[in-house]
Motif scaffolding. Structure first.
Motif, PDB file in Angstrom:
ATOM      1  N   MET A   1       0.847  -1.178   0.000  1.00  8.98           N
ATOM      2  CA  MET A   1       0.000   0.000   0.000  1.00  8.98           C
ATOM      3  C   MET A   1       0.893   1.243   0.000  1.00  8.98           C
ATOM      4  O   MET A   1       1.774   1.365   0.838  1.00  8.98           O
ATOM      5  CB  MET A   1      -0.880  -0.025   1.246  1.00  8.98           C
ATOM      6  N   PRO A   2       0.705   2.193  -0.928  1.00 12.53           N
ATOM      7  CA  PRO A   2       1.562   3.375  -0.998  1.00 12.53           C
ATOM      8  C   PRO A   2       1.349   4.297   0.196  1.00 12.53           C
ATOM      9  O   PRO A   2       0.262   4.390   0.740  1.00 12.53           O
ATOM     10  CB  PRO A   2       1.159   4.052  -2.301  1.00 12.53           C
ATOM     11  N   ASP A   3       2.417   4.962   0.573  1.00  8.05           N
ATOM     12  CA  ASP A   3       2.359   5.909   1.682  1.00  8.05           C
ATOM     13  C   ASP A   3       1.693   7.191   1.190  1.00  8.05           C
ATOM     14  O   ASP A   3       2.221   7.897   0.350  1.00  8.05           O
ATOM     15  CB  ASP A   3       3.769   6.199   2.194  1.00  8.05           C
ATOM     16  N   GLU A   4       0.529   7.519   1.750  1.00  4.09           N
ATOM     17  CA  GLU A   4      -0.226   8.685   1.305  1.00  4.09           C
ATOM     18  C   GLU A   4       0.373   9.991   1.824  1.00  4.09           C
ATOM     19  O   GLU A   4      -0.015  11.069   1.389  1.00  4.09           O
ATOM     20  CB  GLU A   4      -1.683   8.566   1.743  1.00  4.09           C
ATOM     21  N   ASN A   5       1.319   9.915   2.774  1.00  2.00           N
ATOM     22  CA  ASN A   5       1.939  11.116   3.320  1.00  2.00           C
ATOM     23  C   ASN A   5       3.077  11.644   2.454  1.00  2.00           C
ATOM     24  O   ASN A   5       3.554  12.742   2.681  1.00  2.00           O
ATOM     25  CB  ASN A   5       2.459  10.862   4.737  1.00  2.00           C
ATOM     26  N   LEU A   6       3.516  10.857   1.472  1.00  6.49           N
ATOM     27  CA  LEU A   6       4.600  11.301   0.594  1.00  6.49           C
ATOM     28  C   LEU A   6       4.047  12.267  -0.442  1.00  6.49           C
ATOM     29  O   LEU A   6       3.036  12.008  -1.082  1.00  6.49           O
ATOM     30  CB  LEU A   6       5.240  10.111  -0.122  1.00  6.49           C
ATOM     31  N   ALA A   7       4.707  13.399  -0.591  1.00  2.00           N
ATOM     32  CA  ALA A   7       4.286  14.383  -1.580  1.00  2.00           C
ATOM     33  C   ALA A   7       4.667  13.896  -2.973  1.00  2.00           C
ATOM     34  O   ALA A   7       5.749  13.348  -3.169  1.00  2.00           O
ATOM     35  CB  ALA A   7       4.937  15.724  -1.298  1.00  2.00           C
ATOM     36  N   LYS A   8       3.794  14.098  -3.908  1.00  2.00           N
ATOM     37  CA  LYS A   8       4.099  13.739  -5.286  1.00  2.00           C
ATOM     38  C   LYS A   8       5.049  14.789  -5.851  1.00  2.00           C
ATOM     39  O   LYS A   8       4.888  15.974  -5.596  1.00  2.00           O
ATOM     40  CB  LYS A   8       2.818  13.694  -6.114  1.00  2.00           C
ATOM     41  N   PRO A   9       6.054  14.364  -6.594  1.00  2.00           N
ATOM     42  CA  PRO A   9       6.986  15.343  -7.159  1.00  2.00           C
ATOM     43  C   PRO A   9       6.271  16.260  -8.146  1.00  2.00           C
ATOM     44  O   PRO A   9       5.359  15.837  -8.847  1.00  2.00           O
ATOM     45  CB  PRO A   9       8.037  14.492  -7.852  1.00  2.00           C
ATOM     46  N   THR A  10       6.683  17.502  -8.164  1.00  2.00           N
ATOM     47  CA  THR A  10       6.128  18.461  -9.110  1.00  2.00           C
ATOM     48  C   THR A  10       7.267  18.983  -9.963  1.00  2.00           C
ATOM     49  O   THR A  10       8.422  18.961  -9.559  1.00  2.00           O
ATOM     50  CB  THR A  10       5.457  19.645  -8.385  1.00  2.00           C
ATOM     51  N   ARG A  11       6.924  19.487 -11.098  1.00  2.00           N
ATOM     52  CA  ARG A  11       7.952  20.040 -11.980  1.00  2.00           C
ATOM     53  C   ARG A  11       8.375  21.406 -11.452  1.00  2.00           C
ATOM     54  O   ARG A  11       7.588  22.102 -10.815  1.00  2.00           O
ATOM     55  CB  ARG A  11       7.434  20.145 -13.402  1.00  2.00           C
ATOM     56  N   PRO A  12       9.604  21.783 -11.701  1.00  2.00           N
ATOM     57  CA  PRO A  12      10.056  23.116 -11.289  1.00  2.00           C
ATOM     58  C   PRO A  12       9.253  24.200 -12.009  1.00  2.00           C
ATOM     59  O   PRO A  12       8.826  24.034 -13.147  1.00  2.00           O
ATOM     60  CB  PRO A  12      11.519  23.151 -11.721  1.00  2.00           C
ATOM     61  N   LEU A  13       9.044  25.315 -11.326  1.00  2.00           N
ATOM     62  CA  LEU A  13       8.265  26.427 -11.874  1.00  2.00           C
ATOM     63  C   LEU A  13       9.151  27.405 -12.628  1.00  2.00           C
ATOM     64  O   LEU A  13      10.315  27.611 -12.274  1.00  2.00           O
ATOM     65  CB  LEU A  13       7.556  27.173 -10.742  1.00  2.00           C
ATOM     66  N   THR A  14       8.595  28.023 -13.641  1.00  2.00           N
ATOM     67  CA  THR A  14       9.289  29.086 -14.359  1.00  2.00           C
ATOM     68  C   THR A  14       9.265  30.348 -13.489  1.00  2.00           C
ATOM     69  O   THR A  14       8.471  30.436 -12.539  1.00  2.00           O
ATOM     70  CB  THR A  14       8.585  29.393 -15.695  1.00  2.00           C
ATOM     71  N   PRO A  15      10.089  31.341 -13.813  1.00  2.00           N
ATOM     72  CA  PRO A  15      10.030  32.596 -13.050  1.00  2.00           C
ATOM     73  C   PRO A  15       8.630  33.221 -13.044  1.00  2.00           C
ATOM     74  O   PRO A  15       8.159  33.697 -12.015  1.00  2.00           O
ATOM     75  CB  PRO A  15      11.039  33.493 -13.760  1.00  2.00           C
ATOM     76  N   LYS A  16       7.958  33.205 -14.168  1.00  2.00           N
ATOM     77  CA  LYS A  16       6.608  33.774 -14.243  1.00  2.00           C
ATOM     78  C   LYS A  16       5.646  33.007 -13.337  1.00  2.00           C
ATOM     79  O   LYS A  16       4.850  33.617 -12.609  1.00  2.00           O
ATOM     80  CB  LYS A  16       6.110  33.749 -15.690  1.00  2.00           C
ATOM     81  N   GLU A  17       5.717  31.677 -13.359  1.00  2.00           N
ATOM     82  CA  GLU A  17       4.853  30.858 -12.511  1.00  2.00           C
ATOM     83  C   GLU A  17       5.160  31.073 -11.036  1.00  2.00           C
ATOM     84  O   GLU A  17       4.245  31.155 -10.207  1.00  2.00           O
ATOM     85  CB  GLU A  17       5.004  29.374 -12.866  1.00  2.00           C
ATOM     86  N   ALA A  18       6.457  31.177 -10.700  1.00  2.00           N
ATOM     87  CA  ALA A  18       6.854  31.390  -9.306  1.00  2.00           C
ATOM     88  C   ALA A  18       6.343  32.746  -8.813  1.00  2.00           C
ATOM     89  O   ALA A  18       5.812  32.852  -7.699  1.00  2.00           O
ATOM     90  CB  ALA A  18       8.376  31.313  -9.166  1.00  2.00           C
ATOM     91  N   ALA A  19       6.468  33.773  -9.634  1.00  2.00           N
ATOM     92  CA  ALA A  19       5.987  35.099  -9.259  1.00  2.00           C
ATOM     93  C   ALA A  19       4.465  35.092  -9.080  1.00  2.00           C
ATOM     94  O   ALA A  19       3.947  35.668  -8.115  1.00  2.00           O
ATOM     95  CB  ALA A  19       6.393  36.125 -10.316  1.00  2.00           C
ATOM     96  N   GLN A  20       3.771  34.410  -9.964  1.00  2.00           N
ATOM     97  CA  GLN A  20       2.320  34.312  -9.835  1.00  2.00           C
ATOM     98  C   GLN A  20       1.937  33.570  -8.558  1.00  2.00           C
ATOM     99  O   GLN A  20       1.017  33.984  -7.857  1.00  2.00           O
ATOM    100  CB  GLN A  20       1.718  33.606 -11.049  1.00  2.00           C
ATOM    101  N   TYR A  21       2.639  32.496  -8.243  1.00  2.00           N
ATOM    102  CA  TYR A  21       2.361  31.728  -7.036  1.00  2.00           C
ATOM    103  C   TYR A  21       2.537  32.596  -5.788  1.00  2.00           C
ATOM    104  O   TYR A  21       1.756  32.523  -4.844  1.00  2.00           O
ATOM    105  CB  TYR A  21       3.284  30.507  -6.962  1.00  2.00           C
ATOM    106  N   LEU A  22       3.571  33.435  -5.792  1.00  2.00           N
ATOM    107  CA  LEU A  22       3.873  34.291  -4.646  1.00  2.00           C
ATOM    108  C   LEU A  22       3.087  35.605  -4.668  1.00  2.00           C
ATOM    109  O   LEU A  22       3.179  36.395  -3.733  1.00  2.00           O
ATOM    110  CB  LEU A  22       5.376  34.604  -4.621  1.00  2.00           C
ATOM    111  N   SER A  23       2.350  35.850  -5.742  1.00  2.00           N
ATOM    112  CA  SER A  23       1.589  37.096  -5.931  1.00  2.00           C
ATOM    113  C   SER A  23       2.506  38.320  -5.889  1.00  2.00           C
ATOM    114  O   SER A  23       2.226  39.314  -5.217  1.00  2.00           O
ATOM    115  CB  SER A  23       0.481  37.232  -4.878  1.00  2.00           C
ATOM    116  N   ILE A  24       3.621  38.198  -6.606  1.00  2.00           N
ATOM    117  CA  ILE A  24       4.576  39.296  -6.715  1.00  2.00           C
ATOM    118  C   ILE A  24       4.930  39.469  -8.183  1.00  2.00           C
ATOM    119  O   ILE A  24       4.623  38.616  -9.021  1.00  2.00           O
ATOM    120  CB  ILE A  24       5.856  39.036  -5.884  1.00  2.00           C
TER     121      ILE A  24
END
Length: 67
Positions: A1-24
């Motif tokens: 049974m897989p561990d549900e507490n492990l975060a699924k890997p995500t792809r790295p964000l571009t500068p534009k995506e990172a700025a949008q995520y941070l609202s800056i």
């Protein structure tokens, strides 16, 4: 049974995506990179950001009235 507490890997964000995520703006993101607030991953000629690093920077630099 897989561990549900492990975060699924995500792809790295571009500068534009990172700025949008941070609202800056990307200009503020660049300043924060220069100040060492936000770590950056350099892939070839591109810059990318890990979501975990952005979240950690928010927590580390959070300012509030609870001091």
């Amino acid at each position: 049974m897989p561990d549900e507490n492990l975060a699924k890997p995500t792809r790295p964000l571009t500068p534009k995506e990172a700025a949008q995520y941070l609202s800056i703006s990307t200009r503020t993101l660049n300043r924060w990179i220069e100040q060492g607030i936000i770590p950056v991953i350099k892939l070839g000629g591109s810059r990318r950001f890990r979501l975990e690093d952005l979240m950690a920077a928010i927590e580390k630099n959070r300012s509030g009235g609870n001091d």
